[in-house]
Design an enzyme around this catalytic site. Sequence first.
Site, PDB file in Angstrom:
ATOM      1  N   HIS A   1      41.374 -13.083  31.142  1.00 59.52           N
ATOM      2  CA  HIS A   1      41.283 -12.431  32.451  1.00 59.52           C
ATOM      3  C   HIS A   1      41.609 -13.330  33.638  1.00 59.52           C
ATOM      4  O   HIS A   1      42.329 -12.926  34.535  1.00 59.52           O
ATOM      5  CB  HIS A   1      39.865 -11.885  32.595  1.00 59.52           C
ATOM      6  CG  HIS A   1      39.641 -11.044  33.806  1.00 59.52           C
ATOM      7  ND1 HIS A   1      40.424  -9.948  34.089  1.00 59.52           N
ATOM      8  CD2 HIS A   1      38.722 -11.121  34.810  1.00 59.52           C
ATOM      9  CE1 HIS A   1      39.997  -9.387  35.217  1.00 59.52           C
ATOM     10  NE2 HIS A   1      38.987 -10.089  35.672  1.00 59.52           N
TER      11      HIS A   1
ATOM     12  N   ARG B   1      29.954 -13.413  32.436  1.00 61.67           N
ATOM     13  CA  ARG B   1      30.992 -12.941  31.526  1.00 61.67           C
ATOM     14  C   ARG B   1      31.143 -13.799  30.283  1.00 61.67           C
ATOM     15  O   ARG B   1      31.402 -13.289  29.194  1.00 61.67           O
ATOM     16  CB  ARG B   1      32.321 -12.868  32.277  1.00 61.67           C
ATOM     17  CG  ARG B   1      32.312 -11.740  33.279  1.00 61.67           C
ATOM     18  CD  ARG B   1      33.577 -11.699  34.099  1.00 61.67           C
ATOM     19  NE  ARG B   1      33.537 -10.530  34.969  1.00 61.67           N
ATOM     20  CZ  ARG B   1      34.417 -10.277  35.925  1.00 61.67           C
ATOM     21  NH1 ARG B   1      35.419 -11.122  36.146  1.00 61.67           N
ATOM     22  NH2 ARG B   1      34.315  -9.197  36.663  1.00 61.67           N
TER      23      ARG B   1
ATOM     24  N   LEU C   1      41.790  -3.897  31.700  1.00 62.29           N
ATOM     25  CA  LEU C   1      40.456  -4.150  32.229  1.00 62.29           C
ATOM     26  C   LEU C   1      39.652  -2.867  32.431  1.00 62.29           C
ATOM     27  O   LEU C   1      40.149  -1.890  32.975  1.00 62.29           O
ATOM     28  CB  LEU C   1      40.606  -4.858  33.584  1.00 62.29           C
ATOM     29  CG  LEU C   1      39.330  -5.215  34.317  1.00 62.29           C
ATOM     30  CD1 LEU C   1      38.557  -6.276  33.561  1.00 62.29           C
ATOM     31  CD2 LEU C   1      39.656  -5.701  35.725  1.00 62.29           C
TER      32      LEU C   1
ATOM     33  N   GLN D   1      38.685 -17.515  31.804  1.00 63.29           N
ATOM     34  CA  GLN D   1      37.656 -16.491  31.603  1.00 63.29           C
ATOM     35  C   GLN D   1      38.139 -15.342  30.717  1.00 63.29           C
ATOM     36  O   GLN D   1      39.231 -14.825  30.932  1.00 63.29           O
ATOM     37  CB  GLN D   1      37.248 -15.913  32.954  1.00 63.29           C
ATOM     38  CG  GLN D   1      36.239 -14.775  32.822  1.00 63.29           C
ATOM     39  CD  GLN D   1      35.566 -14.468  34.138  1.00 63.29           C
ATOM     40  OE1 GLN D   1      36.077 -13.704  34.945  1.00 63.29           O
ATOM     41  NE2 GLN D   1      34.429 -15.104  34.379  1.00 63.29           N
TER      42      GLN D   1
ATOM     43  N   PHE E   1      26.271  -6.338  39.792  1.00 61.80           N
ATOM     44  CA  PHE E   1      27.372  -6.947  39.054  1.00 61.80           C
ATOM     45  C   PHE E   1      26.850  -8.134  38.268  1.00 61.80           C
ATOM     46  O   PHE E   1      25.798  -8.684  38.574  1.00 61.80           O
ATOM     47  CB  PHE E   1      28.471  -7.401  40.032  1.00 61.80           C
ATOM     48  CG  PHE E   1      29.808  -6.820  39.705  1.00 61.80           C
ATOM     49  CD1 PHE E   1      30.128  -5.531  40.077  1.00 61.80           C
ATOM     50  CD2 PHE E   1      30.747  -7.560  38.988  1.00 61.80           C
ATOM     51  CE1 PHE E   1      31.361  -4.990  39.755  1.00 61.80           C
ATOM     52  CE2 PHE E   1      31.978  -7.025  38.663  1.00 61.80           C
ATOM     53  CZ  PHE E   1      32.288  -5.738  39.047  1.00 61.80           C
TER      54      PHE E   1
ATOM     55  N   HIS F   1      37.182 -11.669  29.941  1.00 63.16           N
ATOM     56  CA  HIS F   1      36.357 -10.579  30.468  1.00 63.16           C
ATOM     57  C   HIS F   1      35.847  -9.779  29.272  1.00 63.16           C
ATOM     58  O   HIS F   1      36.620  -9.438  28.382  1.00 63.16           O
ATOM     59  CB  HIS F   1      37.205  -9.710  31.395  1.00 63.16           C
ATOM     60  CG  HIS F   1      36.413  -8.711  32.173  1.00 63.16           C
ATOM     61  ND1 HIS F   1      35.798  -7.628  31.583  1.00 63.16           N
ATOM     62  CD2 HIS F   1      36.129  -8.626  33.501  1.00 63.16           C
ATOM     63  CE1 HIS F   1      35.174  -6.932  32.518  1.00 63.16           C
ATOM     64  NE2 HIS F   1      35.356  -7.518  33.679  1.00 63.16           N
TER      65      HIS F   1
ATOM     66  N   GLU G   1      33.383  -4.507  35.084  1.00 63.01           N
ATOM     67  CA  GLU G   1      31.973  -4.819  34.902  1.00 63.01           C
ATOM     68  C   GLU G   1      31.098  -3.863  35.722  1.00 63.01           C
ATOM     69  O   GLU G   1      29.928  -3.654  35.406  1.00 63.01           O
ATOM     70  CB  GLU G   1      31.783  -6.250  35.413  1.00 63.01           C
ATOM     71  CG  GLU G   1      30.514  -6.935  35.052  1.00 63.01           C
ATOM     72  CD  GLU G   1      30.652  -8.419  35.388  1.00 63.01           C
ATOM     73  OE1 GLU G   1      31.466  -9.106  34.737  1.00 63.01           O
ATOM     74  OE2 GLU G   1      29.962  -8.872  36.302  1.00 63.01           O
TER      75      GLU G   1
ATOM     76  N   ARG H   1      33.731 -17.911  36.359  1.00 64.62           N
ATOM     77  CA  ARG H   1      33.652 -17.193  37.623  1.00 64.62           C
ATOM     78  C   ARG H   1      32.743 -15.973  37.500  1.00 64.62           C
ATOM     79  O   ARG H   1      32.785 -15.270  36.488  1.00 64.62           O
ATOM     80  CB  ARG H   1      35.047 -16.731  38.037  1.00 64.62           C
ATOM     81  CG  ARG H   1      35.057 -15.847  39.252  1.00 64.62           C
ATOM     82  CD  ARG H   1      36.457 -15.529  39.727  1.00 64.62           C
ATOM     83  NE  ARG H   1      37.212 -14.642  38.857  1.00 64.62           N
ATOM     84  CZ  ARG H   1      36.988 -13.336  38.732  1.00 64.62           C
ATOM     85  NH1 ARG H   1      36.005 -12.761  39.399  1.00 64.62           N
ATOM     86  NH2 ARG H   1      37.737 -12.602  37.939  1.00 64.62           N
TER      87      ARG H   1
END
Lengths: 587, 254
Positions: free
Chosen positions: A356, A289, A255, A243, A119, A245, A258, A397
């Site tokens: 996000h 991100r 979404l 954030q 990730f 994404h 990732e 994050r």
Amino acid sequence: MNNVKFHKYDTVIVGAGGAGMRAAIESTKRSRTAVLTKLYPTRSHTGAAQGGMAAALANVEEDNWEWHTFDTIKGGDYLVDQDAAEILAKEAIDSVLDLEKMGLPFNRTPQGKIDQRRFGGHSRNHGEAPVRRSCYAADRTGHMILQTLYQNCVKEGVEFFNEFYVLDLLLNDVDGVKRTAGVVAYELATGDVHVFQAKAVVFASGGNGKFFKVTSNAHTLTGDGQASAFRRGLPLEDMEFFQFHPTGIWKMGILLTEGARGEGGILRNKDGERFMEKYAPVMKDLASRDVVSRAIYTEIREGRGCGPEGDHVYLDLTHLPPEQLDAKLPDITEFARTYLGIEPYTDPVPIQPTAHYAMGGIPTNVRGEALADNDTPVPGLYAAGEVACVSVHGANRLGTNSLLDINVFGRRAGIAAAEYADTAEYVELPDEPAKFVLDEIENLRDATGSERVVEIRRALQETMDKNVMVFRTEQTLKEAVEEIGQLRRRYRNISVQDKGKRFNTDLLEAIELGNLLDLAEVTAVSALARKESRGGHYREDFPNRDDVNFMRHTMAYREVGDDGAESIRLDYKPVVQTRYQPMERKY
Amino acid sequence: MSTAVMDKAEAEAKGPASHLITVTLRIRRYNSEVSDEPWWDDFQVDVDPKDRVLDVLHTIKWEHDGTLTFRRSCAHGICGSDAMRINGRNRLACKTLIKDIGPEKPISVEPIKGLAVLKDLVVDMEPFFQAYRDVMPFLVTTGNEPTRERLQSAEDRERFDDTTKCILCAACTSSCPVFWNDGQYFGPAAIVNAHRFIFDSRDEAGEQRLEILNDKDGVWRCRTVFNCTDACPRGIQVTKAIQEVKRALITRRF
């Protein structure tokens, strides 16, 4: 006049997503607990999380919690409180194992252990290469966490008040200290107002992404907890850090995990180029991100975007075997088919960054206690999950750290709240405890103004997308502050069409919009004052990180002048640093 | 500059007017504060054929009639809030595109059946969740907990994968004629969630769950109509899961 009903519980939890239910499982064992939730628990947006939950189990390759701590701090661009990040990474391991014991159906390795995958931003040995740290269940990890926690709430007999919308936090001064007395909720089915007196209150009500237009957030993510606390004079921390994404479905914002890149998916521009190699030579498509979202918009701005308008890029999964997509990414491939009519086996998927996750929120310490200032807890008040700011996410994050956050800090907040309730006395309710809520509801229902919720919300989302997104400048932020101010003035003149009591979602949306406006203003004002670029907050006029002046958390307070005029006062709080010195951030 | 790009995307998202078509949504309404009887309302709306039914319901609520009431949250088929009966079939409004349901004719939208209507498209979900809670929808184990995770082979994990996808939207249960006629039947969703644990190799309460479903209102009420399988927005083979539970009751092997 509304009928006000009174209830008394040791602990009240506001919200029934991952953090709220994880807290409820602990607090129900230890104290008489009520969970008040705007949605049926299984409707919560935790269920939309896809890719996984980070923990250094080392089930498939060497890993340890210290590397995870470092990645979290670096990912957050050194705005992370390092003591909290260490707790997050250490307790991650038991947190995943607890969920497995509760029944969570993780994907398995050939040896039968919990499987793990790569990730963004998670690395071996402080950035050497991507590491397999994300524990997952296909691309439905959030769904499985939400279901497993709800199942265990059923098992433990947790008491839910479904479709109860908490509109106010009750604090009362005792000996010069503001203490928690309870909350006030609006029962959607009947229109009744309920006062819940409680020794301890845990806010776990989720994020506030709905002030953006292109967002992965649910319609219901309107920052209700943050707004209630802020209105009662409590600070909000680091609200400028939001954030984006990298991979939302083009225009829709839905979404696409990732984990798609963790499984080997590649981002490509209109020339088919794997552009992330230029921006992040080591981690490439698995950089953090903020880095990837900025890279996508840089490609688009420089004319290498895809489509007739050049306004998106591609997520390419076509080189992955269909069996792998079916086994590991079944939901997101179905989204592409359903909403875009695209077959990801053979065609790349058009994507763009999508709003996000709020890194900021109600400040708490590592016990989950909400803070009244830089370090004084409000007795009896707790927060966990996206509504809170511990701060383990800092300025950005890492993917898979939010499902972790809700479990680690949801559990901590649930235990701390119940233990507090065990010894504390009830705080007397303030006079006319329901007055604020009754007035708000009555005013909205009786209002005859000409302004409409949909228009103000649309204008808010448009100014936020235009001015407070991936790239920001003093000019765009000033424009946003100005426009939000105008919208707040227009909001005073709104009316709703539904004047009824039962299931009045028209009224509900009006209240939610009020919360979004308050939080958008805090976000834009905090962003305007932060004259540097760090993590998710990128200022084109101040493109570098400035550790001398800005390695500190923003603390925003609502001030009301003698004339009743509202303003936002900004203060700052030092970052907790333990063993990691800020370094230049490269992926 | 990203700003300009977003503006363009937005303009294109709205599309030139020629992309739009006019559809009629015929919505079943009920509001006890207005009338004891339900009624139908027609709304004509200009929509993009790629819009979701949920988008159109929002357009109606936001632009035409703020009293129109329905549940929704995630808007992409994960939260299970917006199951409704669209053109006579149970679907999620957020997973159903206008172009796929014959927009040239009026599109009917009704609340799901078998559960009491509270207002417009909102039904009382309590009996549905009660049936779910009655099948012990949680992992039961005995003995000492291992320090690490319980091991489970990939094959054992795969055995119950299909039924872990359930989002409790009630599309299956409220499409079942047995459930319509008899409010006592557990209904497909509860059985699906029992299946999810009965066939989980880690679980030790399969016998208890089977006894619960062996009840007169349990699994034997299923007439294998397959409505539930057709209705499931997650593609769960609901009828197959029910048959597997029936077989387990006979063979006591699972």
